[in-house]
Design a protein around this motif. Structure first.
Motif, mmCIF file in Angstrom:
data_model
loop_
_atom_site.group_PDB
_atom_site.id
_atom_site.type_symbol
_atom_site.label_atom_id
_atom_site.label_comp_id
_atom_site.label_asym_id
_atom_site.label_seq_id
_atom_site.Cartn_x
_atom_site.Cartn_y
_atom_site.Cartn_z
ATOM 1 N N GLN A 1 0.889 -1.191 0.050
ATOM 2 C CA GLN A 1 0.062 0.012 -0.045
ATOM 3 C C GLN A 1 0.929 1.482 0.081
ATOM 4 O O GLN A 1 0.454 2.347 0.581
ATOM 5 C CB GLN A 1 -0.935 0.004 1.370
ATOM 6 N N ASN A 2 1.912 1.105 -0.623
ATOM 7 C CA ASN A 2 2.970 2.387 -0.760
ATOM 8 C C ASN A 2 2.548 3.265 -2.018
ATOM 9 O O ASN A 2 1.728 3.157 -2.552
ATOM 10 C CB ASN A 2 4.336 1.898 -0.420
ATOM 11 N N SER A 3 3.820 4.085 -2.081
ATOM 12 C CA SER A 3 3.645 5.032 -3.300
ATOM 13 C C SER A 3 4.118 4.355 -4.770
ATOM 14 O O SER A 3 4.234 5.197 -5.700
ATOM 15 C CB SER A 3 4.296 6.358 -2.882
ATOM 16 N N LEU A 4 4.554 3.243 -4.763
ATOM 17 C CA LEU A 4 5.072 2.617 -5.999
ATOM 18 C C LEU A 4 3.936 1.828 -6.751
ATOM 19 O O LEU A 4 3.365 1.064 -6.282
ATOM 20 C CB LEU A 4 6.226 1.718 -5.851
ATOM 21 N N ASP A 5 3.595 2.391 -8.031
ATOM 22 C CA ASP A 5 2.793 1.801 -8.983
ATOM 23 C C ASP A 5 3.343 0.315 -9.277
ATOM 24 O O ASP A 5 2.377 -0.569 -9.719
ATOM 25 C CB ASP A 5 2.737 2.569 -10.192
#
Ligand SMILES: C=C(OP(=O)(O)O)C(=O)O
Ligand SMILES: [Mg+2]
Length: 428
Positions: free
Chosen positions: A159-163
């Motif tokens: 659930q982090n900022s990396l797609d």
């Protein structure tokens, strides 16, 4: 007279996978007393054309679909394969495929069939008194795989900022598997220290890789190389990516929601080319979406000479999709996941087709795993030369690494390790 390897016992039950979801475990017992069990993995970023598992999202114990799969093991599958010879793997697998009667194993469940298929192979190996890799692979099984170790997670696994889903460390400069693993864990630990120093999260994603809020794929690759440098291994490692872009493909465009921005297929190819120019990248998996075949052809044409381009969602371990890829010159490698196709025999067919046509094979886990380490043996059995089984931490992943350490130890001087030779395109 029945052979001592006749199947006399088949029993399924629910056990938990690494995400705490129920999955299928199957026991197979033979007339000789030989006995084995196998547990089935499960994906999160699944390909549209995978064999169909009977599975519910997150309902532990009594998940209705998994319970149905278990009922099928204990009912129709047990009835059909009891009395068959476990040494006849293809006969056992074909019998299950036939009674299922669907093209995708949707009726009995690919998870029910795969559990029985793998447990049959393990029981037959136990009866023969040989390791599983030797049983499946025969006299020439001796190549330990280069591990593609997923140390930074994003996408559907975090659930982090990396797609993009996976940033993997490839310790191809090692001389042996165990040295590769040591390089991997030392870099993993250095990465943890580095993230802490930068005030970034060291919580992990589904496959045990860190899931920090790094700004972009560029930052993730740079952080991995910084960690390798700090661990003293910079000259022995490269990077592999699995952006799992089928998850990002909406209405003909690639939507990078977390970073902001949308790219078309050619924009994605430009991004991969630019990343490969800046970083030592040897492999990109699912760099385009599973149904974007025309752009995949362009990608292969542009970058296939210098990069391993792996079809995961694209080929779903299925000979039909791989045949199309070979005919249309799409990709040059295939990710092999036993539960995408749902039986050992069909998995071996796919690997054989790939190897005959110069496609590299990477034996792979799923994001939802168990302590079952069959894929470690499968990698050595098929001399595939590459395995993808997550971070070198968390026991669902280390189960595979530890099994490979055991195999390396058993093979002794016979054990081979391909190192960078496993990535011929990236070397040219
Ligand atoms: C291992 C993977 O993830 P999942 O099992 O979620 O498909 C993958 O996409 O390669
Ligand atoms: Mg993938």
């Amino acid at each position: 007279m029945p052979a001592m390897t006749t199947i006399v016992h088949v029993h399924g039950r629910q056990v938990l996978d690494s995400r705490g979801n129920p999955t299928v475990e199957v026991e197979v017992g033979l007339d000789s007393g030989a006995f084995a069990s196998a547990a089935v993995p499960s994906g999160a970023s699944t390909g549209e054309h995978e064999a169909v598992e009977l599975r519910d999202g997150g309902e532990a114990w009594g998940g209705k679909a998994v319970a149905r799969a278990v009922d099928h093991v204990n009912g129709e599958i047990a009835d059909r394969i009891t009395g068959l010879d476990a040494r006849d793997q293809r006969a056992v697998d074909l019998a299950m495929i036939e009674i299922d009667g669907t093209a995708t194993k949707a009726r009995l469940g690919a998870n029910a069939i795969l559990g029985a298929s793998l447990a049959t192979a393990k029981a037959a190996a136990a009866d023969a008194g040989v390791p599983l890799y030797r049983w499946i692979g025969g006299a020439n099984a001796h190549v330990l795989p280069v591990p593609l170790m997923n140390v930074v997670n994003g996408g559907a696994h975090a659930q982090n900022s990396l797609d993009f889903q996976e940033f993997m460390l490839v310790p191809g400069g090692a001389e042996t598997f165990s040295e590769a693993l040591r390089i991997g864990v030392e870099t993993y630990h250095a990465l943890e220290a580095l993230l802490k120093e930068r005030g970034l999260s060291t919580s992990v994603g589904d496959e045990g890789g860190f899931a920090p809020d790094l700004g972009s794929a560029y930052d993730a690759c740079a952080a991995i190389l910084d960690a390798a440098e700090r661990a003293g291994h910079r000259d022995k490692v490269a990077i592999a990516l699995d952006p799992a872009t089928s998850e990002l493909f909406h209405d003909g465009a690639y939507v990078l929601e977390r970073q902001g921005g949308t790219l078309d297929g050619n924009g994605m190819i430009d991004l991969w080319a630019d990343l490969a120019d800046r970083f030592p990248i040897v492999s990109i998996e699912d760099g385009l979406a599973e149904n974007d075949w025309a752009t995949w052809q362009t990608l292969t044409d542009r970058l296939g000479g210098r990069l391993q381009l792996v079809g995961d969602d694209l080929f779903v371990t299925n000979v039909e999709f791989l045949r199309r890829g070979i005919a249309e010159k799409v990709g040059n490698a295939i990710l092999v996941k036993v539960n995408q196709i749902g039986s050992l025999s069909e998995t071996l067919d796919t690997i054989e087709l790939a190897q005959r046509n110069g496609y590299a094979t990477i034996i792979s886990h799923r994001s939802g795993e168990t302590e079952d380490a069959t894929i470690a043996d499968l990698a050595v059995a098929t001399n595939s030369g590459q395995i993808k089984t997550g971070a070198p931490a968390r026991s669902d992943r280390t189960a595979k690494y530890n099994q490979l350490l055991r195999i390396e130890d058993q093979l002794g001087a016979q054990a081979a390790f391909p190192g960078w030779d496993a990535f011929p395109r990236a070397r040219s």
